[in-house]
Scaffold this motif. Sequence first.
Motif: not given
Length: 338
Positions: A67-72, A90-105, A309-314
């Motif tokens: 019901a939701r993606s794993h994308s940020i 820096a954002i990708q260094d935090v999010l990718r090891p935790r299994g999130f895909e980073v979408l850039i706009g 990125a860490s704040s968003l994970l929280s």
Amino acid sequence: MKDRPSRATGRPTLAQVAARAGVSQITASRALRSIATVDPQLATRVHDAAKALAYVPNPAARTLASARSHSILVLVPALSNHLFIETLEAIQDVLRPRGFEVLIGNYHYRQDEEEELIRNYLSHQPCGILLTGFNRSETAARLLANAGVPCVYMMELRQEEGIVCVGFSQEAAGAKVAEHLLSRGRRKLAFVGAQLDARVLQRRDGYQQAIARAGLPPAFEIMTPEPSSVELGGDLFNRLLKEHPNTDGIFFCNDDLAFGASFEALRKGVAIPEQISVVGFNDLPGAGQMVPRLTSVRTPRATIGQHAASSLLSLLCGETPEVTALDLGFKLMVRESS
């Protein structure tokens, strides 16, 4: 039993990867998303199985299942600016090891483009969004509010309930530059700005306010909505010399403009800092190698990306960050140009 692809798509399935690796589908899914809690040996087996089967994950199927993606989604105003490249890394260094895909706009400093990106990407159900600053169209703000997706704002600060942001005071940085130039005995000051996004204007405001507190007339301003560049910096410097030849201190809204001005001053024989002190902003690579070395405001762009990125994970874990408006500060790097 020989591995067979899915009848529906002709592609290998997660179930086949899990069976080949001898693990559950949940473990296989977590291993392929590089979730740190998966046993390293199991993760290796899963990745080997996926490679052997030429398996490619299907993010759409994962979204439907959960019901939701794993994308940020990360929205920045420019990919040509070194400032945002460091933040994105820096954002990708935090999010990718935790299994999130980073979408850039990239919205090119245009509110209508940002609005369209938000509308389009929300259809992909990102689980979180990182935004640059607070200045966007009313429609974009309404889309974000209605989506109910956790958001963290970068580069600016706002003390407001429900807002999580990471950055520094642009106004305080501008004021610091004015105070520095005044301490050097400069009294005929100028501000040169391009692009004119909200953060540039905030720096300008802080600069002018500090000058006013010192009891001096406002700094002369040259402002253009044109994209910032080294070439433009040289052109605006020439215009300033023509219109206000007695200027003895200039604050450029970013280092690109300051670089161009420094090159043009060298060509014209204008002595920096003897005739004119020059200060840039962001302390980009090369500032410390200019001739003369450029005084500039160093901004914590990589650290902003990490903490945002860490704040968003929280938020994604249902927790509110301990500090909702995290001020990472800035540093004036005083060098030869001022």
